[in-house]
Motif scaffolding. Structure first.
Motif, PDB file in Angstrom:
ATOM      1  N   ALA A  86       0.829  -1.203   0.000  1.00  0.00           N
ATOM      2  CA  ALA A  86       0.000   0.000   0.000  1.00  0.00           C
ATOM      3  C   ALA A  86       0.866   1.258   0.000  1.00  0.00           C
ATOM      4  O   ALA A  86       0.546   2.258  -0.664  1.00  0.00           O
ATOM      5  CB  ALA A  86      -0.917  -0.007   1.211  1.00  0.00           C
ATOM      6  N   ARG A  87       1.986   1.238   0.719  1.00  0.00           N
ATOM      7  CA  ARG A  87       2.891   2.390   0.767  1.00  0.00           C
ATOM      8  C   ARG A  87       3.466   2.684  -0.613  1.00  0.00           C
ATOM      9  O   ARG A  87       3.514   3.844  -1.058  1.00  0.00           O
ATOM     10  CB  ARG A  87       4.003   2.108   1.759  1.00  0.00           C
ATOM     11  CG  ARG A  87       4.985   3.250   1.969  1.00  0.00           C
ATOM     12  CD  ARG A  87       6.170   2.764   2.762  1.00  0.00           C
ATOM     13  NE  ARG A  87       5.724   2.080   3.979  1.00  0.00           N
ATOM     14  CZ  ARG A  87       6.311   1.013   4.489  1.00  0.00           C
ATOM     15  NH1 ARG A  87       7.361   0.470   3.883  1.00  0.00           N
ATOM     16  NH2 ARG A  87       5.856   0.465   5.600  1.00  0.00           N
ATOM     17  N   LEU A  88       3.896   1.633  -1.324  1.00  0.00           N
ATOM     18  CA  LEU A  88       4.447   1.826  -2.662  1.00  0.00           C
ATOM     19  C   LEU A  88       3.389   2.320  -3.643  1.00  0.00           C
ATOM     20  O   LEU A  88       3.680   3.161  -4.508  1.00  0.00           O
ATOM     21  CB  LEU A  88       5.054   0.514  -3.166  1.00  0.00           C
ATOM     22  CG  LEU A  88       6.309   0.033  -2.430  1.00  0.00           C
ATOM     23  CD1 LEU A  88       6.750  -1.332  -2.956  1.00  0.00           C
ATOM     24  CD2 LEU A  88       7.438   1.040  -2.563  1.00  0.00           C
ATOM     25  N   ALA A  89       2.161   1.796  -3.499  1.00  0.00           N
ATOM     26  CA  ALA A  89       1.080   2.251  -4.382  1.00  0.00           C
ATOM     27  C   ALA A  89       0.777   3.728  -4.164  1.00  0.00           C
ATOM     28  O   ALA A  89       0.609   4.490  -5.129  1.00  0.00           O
ATOM     29  CB  ALA A  89      -0.174   1.407  -4.142  1.00  0.00           C
ATOM     30  N   LEU A  90       0.728   4.169  -2.908  1.00  0.00           N
ATOM     31  CA  LEU A  90       0.476   5.586  -2.624  1.00  0.00           C
ATOM     32  C   LEU A  90       1.633   6.455  -3.096  1.00  0.00           C
ATOM     33  O   LEU A  90       1.422   7.589  -3.568  1.00  0.00           O
ATOM     34  CB  LEU A  90       0.250   5.792  -1.125  1.00  0.00           C
ATOM     35  CG  LEU A  90      -1.083   5.288  -0.561  1.00  0.00           C
ATOM     36  CD1 LEU A  90      -1.163   5.553   0.935  1.00  0.00           C
ATOM     37  CD2 LEU A  90      -2.258   5.946  -1.266  1.00  0.00           C
ATOM     38  N   LEU A  91       2.865   5.957  -2.989  1.00  0.00           N
ATOM     39  CA  LEU A  91       4.010   6.715  -3.492  1.00  0.00           C
ATOM     40  C   LEU A  91       3.916   6.917  -5.007  1.00  0.00           C
ATOM     41  O   LEU A  91       4.214   8.010  -5.518  1.00  0.00           O
ATOM     42  CB  LEU A  91       5.309   5.988  -3.159  1.00  0.00           C
ATOM     43  CG  LEU A  91       5.998   6.346  -1.837  1.00  0.00           C
ATOM     44  CD1 LEU A  91       7.208   5.465  -1.613  1.00  0.00           C
ATOM     45  CD2 LEU A  91       6.395   7.813  -1.812  1.00  0.00           C
ATOM     46  N   CYS A  92       3.497   5.884  -5.718  1.00  0.00           N
ATOM     47  CA  CYS A  92       3.378   5.986  -7.173  1.00  0.00           C
ATOM     48  C   CYS A  92       2.313   6.995  -7.570  1.00  0.00           C
ATOM     49  O   CYS A  92       2.536   7.855  -8.448  1.00  0.00           O
ATOM     50  CB  CYS A  92       3.070   4.621  -7.775  1.00  0.00           C
ATOM     51  SG  CYS A  92       4.422   3.439  -7.626  1.00  0.00           S
ATOM     52  N   THR A  93       1.136   6.910  -6.972  1.00  0.00           N
ATOM     53  CA  THR A  93       0.067   7.856  -7.312  1.00  0.00           C
ATOM     54  C   THR A  93       0.427   9.276  -6.900  1.00  0.00           C
ATOM     55  O   THR A  93       0.104  10.242  -7.607  1.00  0.00           O
ATOM     56  CB  THR A  93      -1.250   7.438  -6.645  1.00  0.00           C
ATOM     57  OG1 THR A  93      -1.063   7.352  -5.215  1.00  0.00           O
ATOM     58  CG2 THR A  93      -1.722   6.090  -7.158  1.00  0.00           C
ATOM     59  N   THR A  94       1.130   9.422  -5.783  1.00  0.00           N
ATOM     60  CA  THR A  94       1.530  10.753  -5.328  1.00  0.00           C
ATOM     61  C   THR A  94       2.582  11.354  -6.248  1.00  0.00           C
ATOM     62  O   THR A  94       2.546  12.558  -6.539  1.00  0.00           O
ATOM     63  CB  THR A  94       2.079  10.678  -3.892  1.00  0.00           C
ATOM     64  OG1 THR A  94       1.071  10.153  -3.033  1.00  0.00           O
ATOM     65  CG2 THR A  94       2.477  12.061  -3.392  1.00  0.00           C
ATOM     66  N   SER A  95       3.518  10.551  -6.719  1.00  0.00           N
ATOM     67  CA  SER A  95       4.556  11.070  -7.616  1.00  0.00           C
ATOM     68  C   SER A  95       3.982  11.545  -8.939  1.00  0.00           C
ATOM     69  O   SER A  95       4.575  12.382  -9.623  1.00  0.00           O
ATOM     70  CB  SER A  95       5.608   9.995  -7.868  1.00  0.00           C
ATOM     71  OG  SER A  95       5.045   8.893  -8.548  1.00  0.00           O
ATOM     72  N   LEU A  96       2.822  11.008  -9.324  1.00  0.00           N
ATOM     73  CA  LEU A  96       2.196  11.401 -10.581  1.00  0.00           C
ATOM     74  C   LEU A  96       1.225  12.564 -10.422  1.00  0.00           C
ATOM     75  O   LEU A  96       1.188  13.473 -11.267  1.00  0.00           O
ATOM     76  CB  LEU A  96       1.452  10.205 -11.185  1.00  0.00           C
ATOM     77  CG  LEU A  96       2.313   9.009 -11.605  1.00  0.00           C
ATOM     78  CD1 LEU A  96       1.430   7.853 -12.056  1.00  0.00           C
ATOM     79  CD2 LEU A  96       3.286   9.412 -12.707  1.00  0.00           C
TER      80      LEU A  96
END
Length: 518
Positions: free
Chosen positions: A433-443
């Motif tokens: 979940a942390r990696l998924a939120l990082l990806c969406t946040t970076s975009l």
């Protein structure tokens, strides 16, 4: 060609052995022993002992067992000596069926003895550690339970340590584990149903539940899913959990597991069903809901104020674990105006010589932390903690001095790791979940964080465990439904079992609330 021919010969031999298991039994002792030896060809642990008592050939038996899986003392004193001393009546000697029954009833000095007239049943008993007594002239044999092998003693579980509470944990022996459960629930309503799973391993499996509390629909669904398991080898309940779970592609577990008998009993008393197998100390529980990830066994053994505070810390820790890195990246990269000026200047100064973007810097540090965590878990305990702590300090300080990462990022990753450790059951899902939120946040920046968080909530709300909502009790406004979720109400106030799970008999019988002293 030679290798292929050898493989074909081995396959043919194995097929012949399997076919031999289904042949009808012969009344000749020599033929039956020869057939058993053929089935166990190239097995050096097979033991065959021919026994003739003092009456000559009146009672001629063959004892078959696998060395290392039986109690030799019990075989000697409970089988061999009584058979050697047995003197059958003349009419019994002429009736093999009556003679075998007489031996079973009056001679064998072992508690568990049964008659079988099928070769597959006899072979299954031998490989499971039981002894088989064959009688010359009778097409069958006695299956005698003389199992006995060394096993690990009862110890405190290392994965579920408690400051206050029982120190007993499950072992690799199924019967020992069932005894630990029965000692805590001395009620005939507690049921143990046995089955075998694994086409080759034949792993003994026990389904444990309270008959008046467990849902028949959940029991039926569990049996149907277990019947569909077609693996040839089952070594741990983790195999079953992966095969019977509702959402195989979700990172969140919908089947619970525990090493503690007290935890398992408390779940059974709420209407859940447990699955235990031979050879592992971990037991499964179904259905499994989200709030169980934040519950610990000692929550029920300490003051409910402190227990509730600890649970709220775990809930907050799970949220911060997935939110801190994504929030930091969103604020520093996309929403600097939301950061106080002095703090923003401090972060900008620390990042002045860092060559990587914030998102790359964050991913590097998170990866290093996970490497250290995995290394600390795998290497010997005596040096595991030292490697984790020293490695984190040395690598973190060296990375900052070398201007590879900034000091604020070390703080962010450190807080993320600490908050993750508050919930050991959720370590895997929190990382994903942390990696998924990082990806969406970076975009998408701060909007990506909230979109990702919304998607996570939708996913959790869509999950089910054996027909029960995974988020049962979360978001409810009924006081009774939230008394054992993020908080723990006092025992005298928890009058009902969880909805749906204990629907057959939701009413508990708690002690009366203590009267106030004047």
């Amino acid at each position: 060609m030679t290798v292929k021919g050898k493989g074909t010969a081995l396959n043919s031999e194995a097929a012949g052995e399997r076919a031999a298991e289904h042949r009808p039994l012969s009344a000749s002792l020599e033929e039956t022993v020869a057939l058993v030896r053929k089935i166990f060809n190239n097995d050096g642990t097979l033991r065959v002992r021919i026994i003739e008592n003092s009456q000559g050939s009146a009672v001629r038996c063959g004892l078959v067992y696998v060395d290392g899986m039986v109690d030799r003392t019990l075989i000697q004193n409970g089988i061999i000596k009584p058979v050697l001393a047995y003197q059958p009546a003349e009419e019994e000697s002429r009736d093999p069926a009556g003679l075998i029954e007489s031996i079973r009833m009056t001679v064998i000095d072992v508690a568990d003895v049964m008659v079988s007239e099928e070769m597959s049943g006899l072979i299954g008993a031998i490989v499971s550690g039981k002894a088989v007594l064959l009688l010359d002239g009778y097409a069958g044999g006695l299956i005698i339970n003389v199992q006995g092998w060394d096993s690990r003693g009862i110890e405190e579980p290392t994965t579920e340590k408690a400051v206050r509470g029982p120190r007993e944990g499950f072992t690799e022996s199924l019967l020992v584990n069932l005894t630990l459960i029965r000692r805590r629930v001395q009620d005939p309503d507690l049921k143990f149903e046995f089955t075998e799973i694994g086409t080759r391993s034949k792993t003994q499996t026990c389904i444990c539940y309270m008959e008046s509390l467990a849902s028949p629909a959940i029991l039926k669904e569990l049996y149907e899913r277990l019947e569909k398991v077609e693996l040839d080898l089952i070594l741990d309940t983790g195999y079953l959990a992966e095969l019977i779970r509702d959402e195989p592609y979700s990172p969140f577990e919908t089947v619970g597991n525990t090493e503690r008998p007290d935890t398992l009993v408390s779940k059974i008393m709420e209407g859940r069903v447990a699955v235990l197998i031979e050879g592992t100390p971990f037991a499964l529980t179904v259905p499994y809901i989200f709030v169980e990830n934040f519950q610990a066994s000692e929550d029920y053994n300490i003051n409910y104020y402190f227990a509730s505070f600890n649970r709220l810390l775990r809930v907050m820790g799970a949220f911060l674990s997935i939110s801190i890195p994504a929030g930091y990246v969103a604020l520093v990269t996309y929403a600097q105006e939301m950061v106080p000026t002095l703090l923003l200047l401090s972060i900008a100064t620390a990042r002045q010589s860092v060559p990587f973007p914030t998102i790359v810097e964050c991913l590097i540090m998170l990866t290093i932390f996970e490497v250290l965590r995995e290394a600390g878990a795998r290497i010997p305990t005596s040096i595991g903690q030292a490697v984790s702590i020293v490695g984190a300090l040395v690598l973190g300080q060296a990375a900052v001095d070398a201007r590879i990462v900034s000091a604020p990022m070390v703080i962010v990753v450190g807080l993320t790791g600490i908050t993750t450790l508050l919930n050991p059951r959720l370590t895997g899902p929190l990382i994903i979940a942390r990696l998924a939120l990082l990806c969406t946040t970076s975009l998408l920046g701060i909007y990506g964080y909230f979109f990702g968080l919304l998607g996570l909530v939708i996913h959790l709300m869509s999950l089910r465990s054996f027909g029960v909502s995974y988020m049962l009790g979360v978001g409810s406004i009924r006081p009774q439904d939230i008394k054992d979720t993020a908080i723990r109400a006092p025992w005298w106030d928890m009058n009902l079992r969880p909805a749906v799970i204990g629907m057959r008999n939701r009413r508990r019988k708690p002690p009366k609330r203590p009267a106030k002293r004047s």
